[in-house]
Design an enzyme around this catalytic site. Structure first.
Site, PDB file in Angstrom:
ATOM      1  N   GLU A 153      -5.793   1.467  79.457  1.00 34.31           N
ATOM      2  CA  GLU A 153      -4.362   1.622  79.182  1.00 34.31           C
ATOM      3  C   GLU A 153      -4.020   1.281  77.736  1.00 34.31           C
ATOM      4  O   GLU A 153      -3.090   1.830  77.168  1.00 34.31           O
ATOM      5  CB  GLU A 153      -3.538   0.720  80.118  1.00 34.31           C
ATOM      6  N   HIS A 189      -9.060  -6.113  83.812  1.00 27.76           N
ATOM      7  CA  HIS A 189      -9.113  -4.997  84.770  1.00 27.76           C
ATOM      8  C   HIS A 189      -9.645  -5.498  86.106  1.00 27.76           C
ATOM      9  O   HIS A 189     -10.548  -6.327  86.135  1.00 27.76           O
ATOM     10  CB  HIS A 189     -10.027  -3.879  84.232  1.00 27.76           C
TER      11      HIS A 189
HETATM   12  N1  ACO Z   1      -3.693 -11.482  79.281  1.00 31.61           N
HETATM   13  C1  ACO Z   1      -3.827 -12.832  79.424  1.00 31.61           C
HETATM   14  N2  ACO Z   1      -4.423 -13.406  80.458  1.00 31.61           N
HETATM   15  C2  ACO Z   1      -4.935 -12.603  81.400  1.00 31.61           C
HETATM   16  C3  ACO Z   1      -4.859 -11.200  81.311  1.00 31.61           C
HETATM   17  C4  ACO Z   1      -4.208 -10.653  80.200  1.00 31.61           C
HETATM   18  N3  ACO Z   1      -4.075  -9.326  80.042  1.00 31.61           N
HETATM   19  N4  ACO Z   1      -5.444 -10.639  82.401  1.00 31.61           N
HETATM   20  C5  ACO Z   1      -5.898 -11.659  83.142  1.00 31.61           C
HETATM   21  N5  ACO Z   1      -5.587 -12.837  82.554  1.00 31.61           N
HETATM   22  C6  ACO Z   1      -5.919 -14.160  83.030  1.00 31.61           C
HETATM   23  C7  ACO Z   1      -4.952 -14.597  84.123  1.00 31.61           C
HETATM   24  O1  ACO Z   1      -3.832 -15.250  83.602  1.00 31.61           O
HETATM   25  C8  ACO Z   1      -5.837 -15.491  84.937  1.00 31.61           C
HETATM   26  O2  ACO Z   1      -5.940 -16.709  84.244  1.00 31.61           O
HETATM   27  P1  ACO Z   1      -5.779 -18.112  85.032  1.00 31.61           P
HETATM   28  O3  ACO Z   1      -6.733 -18.023  86.186  1.00 31.61           O
HETATM   29  O4  ACO Z   1      -6.142 -19.106  83.986  1.00 31.61           O
HETATM   30  O5  ACO Z   1      -4.359 -18.167  85.465  1.00 31.61           O
HETATM   31  C9  ACO Z   1      -7.195 -14.823  84.867  1.00 31.61           C
HETATM   32  O6  ACO Z   1      -7.196 -14.088  83.639  1.00 31.61           O
HETATM   33  C10 ACO Z   1      -7.504 -13.887  86.016  1.00 31.61           C
HETATM   34  O7  ACO Z   1      -6.380 -13.031  86.244  1.00 31.61           O
HETATM   35  P2  ACO Z   1      -6.273 -12.096  87.528  1.00 31.61           P
HETATM   36  O8  ACO Z   1      -4.902 -11.478  87.570  1.00 31.61           O
HETATM   37  O9  ACO Z   1      -6.723 -12.803  88.741  1.00 31.61           O
HETATM   38  O10 ACO Z   1      -7.340 -10.970  87.164  1.00 31.61           O
HETATM   39  P3  ACO Z   1      -7.480  -9.579  87.834  1.00 31.61           P
HETATM   40  O11 ACO Z   1      -8.811  -9.071  87.425  1.00 31.61           O
HETATM   41  O12 ACO Z   1      -7.193  -9.588  89.254  1.00 31.61           O
HETATM   42  O13 ACO Z   1      -6.318  -8.752  87.104  1.00 31.61           O
HETATM   43  C11 ACO Z   1      -5.155  -7.175  85.843  1.00 31.61           C
HETATM   44  C12 ACO Z   1      -6.475  -7.524  86.520  1.00 31.61           C
HETATM   45  C13 ACO Z   1      -4.030  -7.138  86.890  1.00 31.61           C
HETATM   46  C14 ACO Z   1      -5.291  -5.780  85.206  1.00 31.61           C
HETATM   47  C15 ACO Z   1      -4.833  -8.224  84.765  1.00 31.61           C
HETATM   48  O14 ACO Z   1      -5.919  -8.342  83.872  1.00 31.61           O
HETATM   49  C16 ACO Z   1      -3.551  -7.940  83.999  1.00 31.61           C
HETATM   50  O15 ACO Z   1      -2.467  -8.277  84.471  1.00 31.61           O
HETATM   51  N6  ACO Z   1      -3.646  -7.302  82.797  1.00 31.61           N
HETATM   52  C17 ACO Z   1      -2.500  -6.967  82.024  1.00 31.61           C
HETATM   53  C18 ACO Z   1      -1.819  -5.704  82.568  1.00 31.61           C
HETATM   54  C19 ACO Z   1      -2.612  -4.433  82.282  1.00 31.61           C
HETATM   55  O16 ACO Z   1      -3.197  -4.260  81.214  1.00 31.61           O
HETATM   56  N7  ACO Z   1      -2.621  -3.486  83.273  1.00 31.61           N
HETATM   57  C20 ACO Z   1      -3.344  -2.189  83.165  1.00 31.61           C
HETATM   58  C21 ACO Z   1      -4.639  -2.256  83.922  1.00 31.61           C
HETATM   59  S1  ACO Z   1      -5.670  -0.839  83.614  1.00 31.61           S
HETATM   60  C22 ACO Z   1      -5.444   0.143  84.905  1.00 31.61           C
HETATM   61  O17 ACO Z   1      -4.870  -0.192  85.874  1.00 31.61           O
HETATM   62  C23 ACO Z   1      -5.969   1.585  84.809  1.00 31.61           C
END
Ligand code: ACO
Length: 387
Positions: free
Chosen positions: A330, A275
């Site tokens: 979610e 998140h």
């Molecule tokens: N699964 C696997 N790896 C993940 C996940 C995930 N769900 N989320 C983050 N990571 C990893 C990324 O690959 C990254 O790894 P790396 O640096 O080794 O490449 C690291 O964690 C950081 O990722 P960011 O995208 O920079 O983290 P951020 O906090 O900005 O992203 C987000 C948040 C967009 C929600 C992300 O966690 C994601 O894409 N999750 C999956 C989609 C999801 O569940 N969306 C609903 C969100 S809830 C809401 O909006 C109400």
């Protein structure tokens, strides 16, 4: 030139006693109560009363309040006519906006009242269910077909529109109206928790919209109609469809680990984890986990979600050891929606049927000491000669 838009990030526009969100410590508080406790131990009606009045109702107050809410459910013949006249291709959210705006009748426009908030909260599930039954039996429309392509409910849900006569609470009534039969206690409980957790989340885009409209001393119905418009956008009212797909791809407990390993092995993300704001446990996910854990034995989808979450947390620690990835709201919203067989076209409308409580609470609070919103912009265009 790319013009800068700040999005008002970090700007404090109002003081409030309604809700507190802290993404760093993972706290969500409604009027002094932890939202997760409210979701687990209280009903939709009790928490709506709390957000509007500032305290939980006693037994008598709750009885009176439930009666008022229930008496707001019926669609008048005029509103049914309006719903019947809506273009088939209009989206559910657009229909909700129009019908809510039209449902004010001769209600006084200012100041907003709790009675008006109760009226809209009571009638919104009926608007959604009526429209759903209308479009569901009109499969010739392309729009309806595409909206229903994913996660269409089972055939029992095709039952014609009928208003339950039993004395049902708000969430049970909504599910019964939608699906034409009584919902199971497990499904009512899970949906009750979800809707409580969706009621309020600080000064988000739709709540802010409601406050801006109301700040002009426009009526509460217009403020809510505008907020529905804000909620409609995918950047706000987005649907937990990605998680539903993940759970459907997994399909069975045995497949959870190989399926998730395949996703992570390809460098892809597991939907429902991580998140941007909550860098610790999302309190809404925690509350829904608690509710679904208690109910898992009663529903195979909740059971699968429980297992999938445990597997995902273990695998994320293995594949992304330094990232501290937690389950987000979610994930469990999807589990609950899938368990009750909510069609995907109703995800955002259902979120709206819950968030209307927060919108109206904010507008009522603001009306106590209103000031019109009037931020400024910086002009960066050309000037006429001589200025
Ligand atoms: N699964 C696997 N790896 C993940 C996940 C995930 N769900 N989320 C983050 N990571 C990893 C990324 O690959 C990254 O790894 P790396 O640096 O080794 O490449 C690291 O964690 C950081 O990722 P960011 O995208 O920079 O983290 P951020 O906090 O900005 O992203 C987000 C948040 C967009 C929600 C992300 O966690 C994601 O894409 N999750 C999956 C989609 C999801 O569940 N969306 C609903 C969100 S809830 C809401 O909006 C109400």
């Amino acid at each position: 030139m790319k013009l800068k838009v700040t999005g008002l990030e970090g700007v404090v526009a109002a003081e409030t006693e309604i809700g507190y969100v802290n993404g760093v410590s993972g706290q969500l508080v409604y009027r002094g109560y932890a939202a997760k406790e409210l979701a687990v131990h209280h009903s939709f009606e009790e928490v709506a009363f709390l957000l509007w009045h500032g305290e939980l109702p006693d037994e008598l107050q709750l009885k009176e309040f439930k009666k008022k809410l229930a008496s707001s459910r019926r669609l008048t013949p005029e509103l049914k006519q309006l719903l019947d006249a809506m273009p088939k291709e209009a989206s559910m959210m657009s229909v909700m906006m129009a019908v809510i705006a039209a449902s004010s009748g001769s209600a006084p426009s200012w100041p907003p009242t709790i009675e008006q908030a109760i009226h809209m909260t009571g009638i919104l599930p009926s608007i959604i269910a009526y429209r759903y039954h209308q479009t569901h039996s009109a499969h010739s429309s392309q729009a309806a077909e595409s909206e229903h392509r994913e996660h269409a409910p089972d055939s029992k849900h095709d039952a014609d529109w009928s208003e339950p006569t039993e004395d049902l609470d708000h969430v049970a009534y909504y599910l019964h109206l939608l699906f034409g039969r009584p919902a199971s206690p497990a499904h009512i409980r899970a949906m009750n928790a979800y809707m409580i957790l969706a009621m309020e989340h600080g000064l988000n885009a739709s709540t802010f919209t409601a406050r801006v409209v109301s700040s002009t001393e426009s009526d509460l119905y217009s403020a809510v109609a505008a907020a529905i418009g804000a909620m409609k956008g995918p950047l706000h009212g987005g649907a937990p469809s990605g998680v539903i797909k993940l759970l459907e791809d997994i399909g069975s407990k045995e497949q959870a680990e190989p399926c998730m390993r395949a996703i992570l092995g390809q460098g892809e993300r597991l939907m429902g984890f991580g998140h941007r704001i909550y860098k610790t446990q999302d309190p809404r996910a925690e509350a829904l986990r608690e509710v679904t854990t208690a109910l898992a034995g009663d529903d195979p989808w909740l059971d699968l979600a429980q297992h999938a979450e445990q597997t995902a947390i273990r695998l994320l620690a293995e594949y992304k050891p330094d990232r501290k990835l937690f389950t987000n709201v979610e994930f469990y919203a999807a589990a609950v929606m899938r368990a009750v067989q909510m069609p995907s076209m109703l995800f955002t409308p259902t979120f709206t049927a819950a968030r209307i409580v927060g919108w109206t609470a904010h507008v009522l609070e603001q009306s106590q000491n209103n000031r019109i919103f009037r931020p400024q912009s910086t002009y960066v265009g050309p000037m006429p000669a001589g200025y």
